[in-house]
Design an enzyme around this catalytic site. Structure first.
Site, short mmCIF file in Angstrom:
data_model
loop_
_atom_site.label_atom_id
_atom_site.label_comp_id
_atom_site.label_asym_id
_atom_site.label_seq_id
_atom_site.Cartn_x
_atom_site.Cartn_y
_atom_site.Cartn_z
N GLU A 8 6.48 -11.17 -7.45
CA GLU A 8 7.08 -9.84 -7.25
C GLU A 8 7.63 -9.66 -5.84
O GLU A 8 7.23 -8.76 -5.09
CB GLU A 8 6.05 -8.73 -7.54
CG GLU A 8 5.57 -8.73 -8.98
CD GLU A 8 4.72 -7.53 -9.37
OE1 GLU A 8 4.72 -7.18 -10.55
OE2 GLU A 8 4.06 -6.96 -8.49
N GLU A 16 4.55 -11.52 -16.74
CA GLU A 16 3.49 -10.52 -16.70
C GLU A 16 3.88 -9.36 -17.59
O GLU A 16 5.00 -8.85 -17.48
CB GLU A 16 3.29 -9.95 -15.29
CG GLU A 16 2.49 -10.80 -14.38
CD GLU A 16 2.15 -10.09 -13.07
OE1 GLU A 16 1.91 -8.86 -13.07
OE2 GLU A 16 2.14 -10.78 -12.05
C1 BGP Z 1 1.49 -6.84 -10.69
C2 BGP Z 1 0.83 -7.97 -9.98
C3 BGP Z 1 -0.41 -8.50 -10.58
C4 BGP Z 1 -1.19 -7.54 -11.44
C5 BGP Z 1 -0.35 -6.57 -12.22
C6 BGP Z 1 -1.11 -5.42 -12.82
O1 BGP Z 1 2.02 -5.98 -9.74
O2 BGP Z 1 1.71 -9.07 -9.84
O3 BGP Z 1 -1.13 -9.17 -9.61
O4 BGP Z 1 -2.35 -7.11 -10.95
O5 BGP Z 1 0.72 -6.04 -11.50
O6 BGP Z 1 -1.34 -4.47 -11.85
P1 BGP Z 1 -2.72 -3.80 -11.57
O7 BGP Z 1 -3.68 -4.92 -11.40
O8 BGP Z 1 -2.53 -3.03 -10.33
O9 BGP Z 1 -3.02 -2.94 -12.75
#
Ligand code: BGP
Length: 473
Positions: free
Chosen positions: A173, A363
């Site tokens: 990201e 993701e």
């Molecule tokens: C993205 C990241 C991840 C992950 C995901 C979910 O921003 O790349 O590392 O964690 O989001 O977010 P969160 O864990 O804050 O719910």
């Protein structure tokens, strides 16, 4: 829907990041990373030193349980497993000359397990885990020196694992650094003290490093395929008022210019005018522009939410690290992230139109509170129909985008096994198809249990997505 289908070699799988699952934060010579001083994720101030309330220090103990976990991924039929290699496990400080052999050995063993089951590794080189020393001494990516340190790390990984890993992502990201300079860019100076000049200069360093990593990867591993990784977030105009439409366009440009550089090899024209307006002058060194021409082979991205934009000042809601104006047509998760499966089809089409390069959804998923219940077979499970529904709706949109003509390489479900949340540092914000018995207060046995979604996803993979498309009209 009879015509919908996924390509024959579609890469189904799951994704994790070292700092959110490995734990063992000091074991076998590992150095500290910025995550070790972020016990509240992005929701609180960093601490001076690691504190025991930081769930990431133990994570879900993947460091010791990787064999069991990868066996479970194999049971679900994963074709690909996305994970990151913790920079501070391999270069504990980040700026030393020689790597930590024990750190490298750990990933040898992870790759052994993947190979045992025929699972393709997809490695994120840097996933929100800059070595703390680099943050403290250099203020992270604000310093151009990070380019060399990062490239040394890349060279070490490519030398050691080049024959075993085909798919690489340079920065997780990358565009989130604009909003989360510490987590994304290892920049310790508080955000409110950073100028736009500081931020865009740091971004330039990351973009040059990413392009140099692509070049190095292609030189060292001719078969490798390297992707960028973008936080994708379709931005809709809040109303049809042309002012709002323009505001949405501008917001998307700000979010996606990173991918424009990484996929097209140069800063886009619209950024020049924006930077001029902001009084930002990026300091380039000779050779930078040429280096940026080393473009990525594919575009990978995370997708959780869409947002709205307006020309008026409006209150924003929660979302993946950035947030935005809520959409009155959409419902939200328990954490306020708005759920928009069609947005995934939108973003797939947008990216493919824009770059004509293969896309990889690396993701996607639903963070939700789960309840462990007896499974009737002397073990435990979670009846997570809400997660199944979320994934199903999103995957149907992926199939429709493929039908639209978009080239999609694969889909890795975020946090395929429960892990610590990046934004809130909680364990109760669960994404997994595998439940991990660990709670926000640090209690729990760390035992793993298959959720209902585990069997569901196994069937999705087994039928190459066909079961999703049954009973749809
Ligand atoms: C993205 C990241 C991840 C992950 C995901 C979910 O921003 O790349 O590392 O964690 O989001 O977010 P969160 O864990 O804050 O719910």
């Amino acid at each position: 829907m009879a015509g919908l289908q996924f390509p024959q070699h579609f890469l189904w799988g799951g994704a994790t990041a070292a700092n959110q699952c490995e734990g063992a934060y000091r074991e076998d010579g590992k150095g500290l990373s910025i995550q070790d001083i972020m016990p509240k994720g992005i929701k609180g101030a960093p601490t001076k030193e690691p504190t025991t309330d930081n769930l990431k220090l133990v994570g879900i103990d993947f460091y010791h349980r990787y064999k069991e976990d990868i066996a479970l991924f194999a049971e679900m039929g994963f074709k690909v497993f996305r994970f990151s290699m913790a920079w501070s496990r391999i270069f504990p400080q980040g700026d030393e000359e020689t790597p930590n052999e024990k750190g490298l050995t750990f990933y040898d063993k992870v790759l052994d397990e993947c190979e045992k089951y025929g699972i393709q590794p997809l490695v994120t080189i840097s996933h929100y885990e800059t070595p703390l020393h680099l943050a403290r001494v250099y203020d992270g990516w604000r310093s151009r020196k990070l380019i060399d340190f990062y490239l040394r790390f890349c060279k070490t990984l490519f030398t050691r694992y080049g024959k075993r890993v085909k798919y690489w992502l340079t920065f997780n990201e990358i565009n989130s650094v604009l909003h989360q300079p510490l987590m994304s860019g290892g920049i310790l100076t508080p955000k409110d003290q950073l100028t736009q000049q500081d931020l865009y200069q740091a971004i330039h360093h990351e973009l040059v490093a990413s392009a140099a990593a692509v070049k190095l990867a292609h030189e060292m591993m001719p078969d490798a395929r390297v992707g960028c990784m973008i936080l994708a977030m379709p931005t809709y105009p809040l109303t049809p008022n042309p002012e709002d439409v323009l505001a949405a366009l501008k917001a998307e440009q700000k979010n996606y210019f990173f991918a424009d550089v990484q996929a097209r090899g140069a800063y886009p024209h619209y950024l020049d005018s924006y930077l001029r307006e902001q009084g930002v002058q990026i300091q380039m060194e000779p050779g930078d522009e040429k280096m940026l021409k080393n473009t990525v082979d594919f575009i990978s991205f995370s997708y959780y939410v869409s947002v709205c934009e307006s020309a008026q000042e409006m209150e924003t809601g929660e979302g993946n690290l950035i947030g935005g104006i809520p959409n009155p047509y959409l419902k939200a998760s328990e954490w306020g992230w708005q759920i928009d499966p069609i947005g995934l089809r939108v973003v797939l089409n947008q990216f493919y139109d824009r770059y004509q390069k293969p896309l990889f959804i690396v993701e996607n998923g639903l963070g939700a509170k789960d309840k462990l219940v007896p499974d009737g077979k002397e073990s435990w499970t979670v009846e997570d129909d809400y997660r199944i529904d979320y994934m199903k709706q999103h995957l149907i949109q992926v199939a429709k985008a493929i039908e639209d003509g978009v080239e999609v390489m694969g889909y890795t479900a975020w946090g395929c096994i429960d892990l610590v949340s990046a934004s809130t540092a909680q364990l109760s914000k669960r994404y997994g198809m595998i439940y991990v018995d660990r709670n926000d207060d640090g209690t729990g046995s760390l035992e793993r249990y298959r959720k209902k979604s585990f069997d569901w996803y196994r069937r999705v993979i087994q039928t190459n997505g066909q079961c999703l498309l049954e009973k749809q009209s």
